[in-house]
Enzyme design. Structure first.
Site, PDB file in Angstrom:
ATOM      1  N   GLU A 160      -5.252  -2.263  14.263  1.00  0.00           N
ATOM      2  CA  GLU A 160      -5.768  -1.335  13.245  1.00  0.00           C
ATOM      3  C   GLU A 160      -7.113  -0.803  13.697  1.00  0.00           C
ATOM      4  OE1 GLU A 160      -6.244  -2.630   9.146  1.00  0.00           O
ATOM      5  OE2 GLU A 160      -4.247  -3.516   9.152  1.00  0.00           O
ATOM      6  N   GLN A 196       0.801  -1.227   0.000  1.00  0.00           N
ATOM      7  CA  GLN A 196       0.000   0.000   0.000  1.00  0.00           C
ATOM      8  C   GLN A 196       0.835   1.279   0.000  1.00  0.00           C
ATOM      9  OE1 GLN A 196      -2.633  -1.752   3.307  1.00  0.00           O
ATOM     10  NE2 GLN A 196      -4.072  -0.485   2.188  1.00  0.00           N
ATOM     11  N   HIS A 252      -1.734  -5.374 -12.813  1.00  0.00           N
ATOM     12  CA  HIS A 252      -1.211  -5.183 -14.170  1.00  0.00           C
ATOM     13  C   HIS A 252      -1.984  -6.006 -15.206  1.00  0.00           C
ATOM     14  CE1 HIS A 252       2.851  -4.031 -12.153  1.00  0.00           C
ATOM     15  NE2 HIS A 252       2.070  -2.981 -12.318  1.00  0.00           N
ATOM     16  N   ASN A 288      -1.568 -10.720   8.377  1.00  0.00           N
ATOM     17  CA  ASN A 288      -2.626  -9.735   8.547  1.00  0.00           C
ATOM     18  C   ASN A 288      -3.933 -10.270   7.988  1.00  0.00           C
ATOM     19  OD1 ASN A 288      -3.514  -6.891   9.187  1.00  0.00           O
ATOM     20  ND2 ASN A 288      -4.140  -7.056   7.039  1.00  0.00           N
ATOM     21  N   GLU A 289      -4.932 -10.383   8.849  1.00  0.00           N
ATOM     22  CA  GLU A 289      -6.305 -10.700   8.453  1.00  0.00           C
ATOM     23  C   GLU A 289      -6.435 -11.927   7.561  1.00  0.00           C
ATOM     24  OE1 GLU A 289      -7.958  -7.094   6.860  1.00  0.00           O
ATOM     25  OE2 GLU A 289      -7.824  -6.069   8.760  1.00  0.00           O
ATOM     26  N   TYR A 294     -13.010  -2.119  12.519  1.00  0.00           N
ATOM     27  CA  TYR A 294     -13.529  -0.885  11.920  1.00  0.00           C
ATOM     28  C   TYR A 294     -15.031  -0.710  12.064  1.00  0.00           C
ATOM     29  CZ  TYR A 294      -9.024  -0.585   9.484  1.00  0.00           C
ATOM     30  OH  TYR A 294      -7.691  -0.503   9.194  1.00  0.00           O
ATOM     31  N   ASP A 349       2.197   0.720  -8.081  1.00  0.00           N
ATOM     32  CA  ASP A 349       3.543   0.777  -8.675  1.00  0.00           C
ATOM     33  C   ASP A 349       4.419   1.833  -7.998  1.00  0.00           C
ATOM     34  OD1 ASP A 349       2.625  -1.140 -10.380  1.00  0.00           O
ATOM     35  OD2 ASP A 349       2.817   0.050 -12.224  1.00  0.00           O
ATOM     36  N   ARG A 357       3.835   0.197  13.106  1.00  0.00           N
ATOM     37  CA  ARG A 357       3.546  -1.124  12.537  1.00  0.00           C
ATOM     38  C   ARG A 357       3.619  -1.029  11.015  1.00  0.00           C
ATOM     39  NH1 ARG A 357      -2.132  -4.003  11.322  1.00  0.00           N
ATOM     40  NH2 ARG A 357      -1.156  -5.732  10.261  1.00  0.00           N
ATOM     41  N   HIS A 375       1.275  -9.085   4.621  1.00  0.00           N
ATOM     42  CA  HIS A 375       0.061  -8.281   4.478  1.00  0.00           C
ATOM     43  C   HIS A 375      -0.395  -8.375   3.016  1.00  0.00           C
ATOM     44  CE1 HIS A 375      -2.216  -4.741   6.491  1.00  0.00           C
ATOM     45  NE2 HIS A 375      -2.805  -4.937   5.326  1.00  0.00           N
ATOM     46  N   ASN A 397      -7.838  -6.159  14.426  1.00  0.00           N
ATOM     47  CA  ASN A 397      -8.123  -5.020  13.554  1.00  0.00           C
ATOM     48  C   ASN A 397      -9.631  -4.849  13.565  1.00  0.00           C
ATOM     49  OD1 ASN A 397      -5.428  -5.302  12.924  1.00  0.00           O
ATOM     50  ND2 ASN A 397      -5.758  -5.856  10.774  1.00  0.00           N
TER      51      ASN A 397
HETATM   52  C1  PNW Z   1      -7.890  -3.660   6.498  1.00  0.00           C
HETATM   53  N1  PNW Z   1     -14.045  -5.548   6.737  1.00  0.00           N
HETATM   54  O1  PNW Z   1      -8.761  -4.291   5.608  1.00  0.00           O
HETATM   55  C2  PNW Z   1      -6.490  -3.910   5.973  1.00  0.00           C
HETATM   56  O2  PNW Z   1      -5.673  -4.566   6.918  1.00  0.00           O
HETATM   57  C3  PNW Z   1      -5.788  -2.701   5.441  1.00  0.00           C
HETATM   58  O3  PNW Z   1      -4.788  -3.081   4.541  1.00  0.00           O
HETATM   59  C4  PNW Z   1      -6.807  -1.763   4.815  1.00  0.00           C
HETATM   60  O4  PNW Z   1      -6.220  -0.677   4.142  1.00  0.00           O
HETATM   61  C5  PNW Z   1      -7.691  -1.264   5.937  1.00  0.00           C
HETATM   62  O5  PNW Z   1      -8.243  -2.327   6.672  1.00  0.00           O
HETATM   63  C6  PNW Z   1      -8.808  -0.348   5.469  1.00  0.00           C
HETATM   64  O6  PNW Z   1      -9.657  -0.987   4.566  1.00  0.00           O
HETATM   65  C7  PNW Z   1     -10.091  -4.531   5.931  1.00  0.00           C
HETATM   66  O7  PNW Z   1     -14.536  -6.524   6.165  1.00  0.00           O
HETATM   67  C8  PNW Z   1     -10.648  -5.685   5.424  1.00  0.00           C
HETATM   68  O8  PNW Z   1     -14.727  -4.868   7.575  1.00  0.00           O
HETATM   69  C9  PNW Z   1     -11.954  -6.038   5.694  1.00  0.00           C
HETATM   70  C10 PNW Z   1     -12.728  -5.204   6.477  1.00  0.00           C
HETATM   71  C11 PNW Z   1     -12.190  -4.048   7.005  1.00  0.00           C
HETATM   72  C12 PNW Z   1     -10.874  -3.706   6.711  1.00  0.00           C
END
Ligand code: PNW
Length: 485
Positions: free
Chosen positions: A386, A26, A46, A173-174, A316, A59, A84, A129, A314
């Site tokens: 996260e 990223q 690509h 990661n995830e 959100y 890129d 991190r 990641h 992580n």
């Molecule tokens: C994470 N969801 O992805 C990733 O670890 C990061 O690389 C990404 O940029 C960041 O969150 C923001 O999107 C996610 O399903 C994947 O809720 C899935 C979910 C949330 C975040």
């Protein structure tokens, strides 16, 4: 034992640490410099540029490969306790295998690690990641059981190169994104569509790969370096739409968080109770002669169980769950329904929307998720690896400050009223970056980047000023105002 302490007390426990996170693909760019090997994200963007919004790609991204000093400077400006970041596997091992170690790749990460330490910032490394070497994808990637050997060989190289200075590690990661989201949709690299088959095979293999890497650290490196290793799970908080759906919500959590946590963190190990049976029945219903969801041998169960030093989450967003109605179809993207549970996900109409279509704001979700984890897996050390908000352009990101404040308040409640041992909080993300299929459209950065500017200048947003004050005061009792911009 719940510590009695008012929720109005906005200070963090002594020793609580603040950080910010990024990921290699990223931010780094420099996708083909020196001897770096191609990875699945290079290939994915690509091969068919229309897979990404506005046909963008990583890129160049934030050009962090060439701007390591500036990234360190920003981390220091914020006063971060730790940073991190992830390593690009194919930048360190161009063939994917340890038969050749890249000098340039190694020296990039050495510069970053040493530069951070010189400013008193701890490096916190994610080994993987999402950017698998293409050479390994060509051999089946995460669906080939040999991936556990390939990944742990890579892990040993990295622990050998950087373990003397790096004490905090995440293997993967995830994994739920690596397996479920990717194979059920083909909308993420490697672009392979294999719903309810590839995703299940991957599920088992990621756990074995993590466990093998954890055991290598534990046996060969921990005695001299005393670091900690875990993996980071993406957890969406689920609640039943009505009270009658509470059991379904619990099952949904087990089928998502549980499939990537129970084998590692539960006392008994193995898949979460009930899930294997449901997935076997679904396989038979879909016409397969047997379950496509792999079981564990007793030996594998024991091998995976207990391979952690803390729980990394992580988080959100949140969802409601309800049973599907007769004939209703299931969505697989951007955030799949719980098709295996014959259930649909919904959001509450009051939850604010964000710049990401999957992302709705519900601060209480983070507290409830932490409490659920403690109740299910015990009084572990928890790190939030996260959390952050998606917005559109602009330095005045009052809504991001609001998001951080409200989510962090709930973290404080989890700590002070529910006795959850949360020790680290990580803002996603340090700088605007390549947001996967969303390209550079939605922004998560504390620092803004103008991607039309070849220099990729980093400029602090209001949230950066605010976060810096929080870290310094060790408390949420701070304000940042627009005249600081
Ligand atoms: C994470 N969801 O992805 C990733 O670890 C990061 O690389 C990404 O940029 C960041 O969150 C923001 O999107 C996610 O399903 C994947 O809720 C899935 C979910 C949330 C975040």
């Amino acid at each position: 034992i719940a510590v009695s302490c008012s929720a109005e007390d906005l200070s963090f426990p002594p020793g609580f640490k603040f950080g910010a996170a990024t990921a290699a693909y990223q931010i780094e760019g420099a996708w083909n410099v020196s001897d770096k090997g191609e990875n699945i994200w290079d290939r994915f963007v690509h091969e068919d540029p229309t897979r990404i919004r506005n046909q963008e790609n990583g890129d160049v991204a934030c050009d962090s490969y060439n701007q390591v000093e500036r990234d360190i400077e920003i981390a220091a400006e914020l006063g971060l306790d730790y940073y991190r970041f992830s390593l690009s596997w194919s930048r360190i091992l161009p063939t994917g295998f340890p038969n050749k170690i890249s000098e340039d790749g190694t020296s990039y990460y050495n510069k970053l690690i040493d530069g951070l330490l010189a400013k008193g910032i701890q490096p916190f490394i994610t080994l993987y990641h999402w950017d698998l070497p293409q050479s390994l994808q060509d051999l089946g990637g995460w669906t080939n059981p040999l991936i556990a050997d390939w990944f742990s060989d890579y892990a040993r190289v990295v622990f050998t190169l950087f373990g003397d200075r790096v004490k905090m590690w995440l293997t993967l990661n995830e994994p739920i994104v690596i397996c479920d989201l990717s194979y059920n949709s083909a909308r993420l690299a490697p672009g392979v569509y294999s719903p309810h088959v590839g995703s299940y095979i991957c599920n088992k293999n990621v756990l074995l790969a993590h466990a093998k890497a954890w055991r290598i650290y534990d046996e060969e490196f921990k005695p001299k370096y005393h670091g900690k290793v875990s993996l980071a799970n993406q957890l969406i908080w689920f609640e039943g739409k009505t009270e009658a759906d509470a059991e379904l919500a619990e099952l949904t959590i087990q089928n998502m968080a549980g499939r990537y946590s129970h084998p590692i963190y539960s006392k008994e190990g193995g898949w979460p109770p009930g899930i294997e049976k449901i997935l076997e029945e679904n396989s038979l219903k879909r016409g397969f002669p047997r379950s496509m969801f792999p079981s564990f041998t007793q030996e594998e169960k024991e091998f995976i169980r207990g391979t952690y030093d803390f729980y990394a989450m992580n988080h959100y967003t949140s969802r409601y769950i309800r049973p599907a109605k007769e004939g209703e179809t299931f969505r697989i993207w951007p955030l799949g329904d719980a098709e295996d549970l014959n259930a649909k996900i919904e959001v509450h109409p009051d939850w604010p929307t964000t710049a990401s279509m999957w992302f709705f704001v519900n601060p209480e979700g983070i507290r409830k998720q932490l409490v659920w984890l403690k109740e299910n897996y015990g009084d572990l050390e928890f790190m939030i690896t996260e959390n952050g908000l998606a917005t559109f352009d602009g330095l005045d990101d009052t809504n991001r400050v609001e998001y951080y404040r409200e989510y962090l308040k709930q973290v404080l409640v989890a700590i002070k009223e529910y006795g959850v041992n949360v020790t680290h909080y990580t803002a996603w993300t340090l700088i605007d970056n390549f947001e996967w299929v969303d390209g550079y459209h939605s922004k998560f950065g504390l620092y803004e980047i103008d991607f039309s500017d070849p220099k990729r200048t980093r400029t602090p947003r209001l949230s950066a000023h605010w976060y810096k004050k929080v870290i310094k005061a060790h408390s949420l009792d701070v304000t940042a105002t627009k005249d600081e911009l």
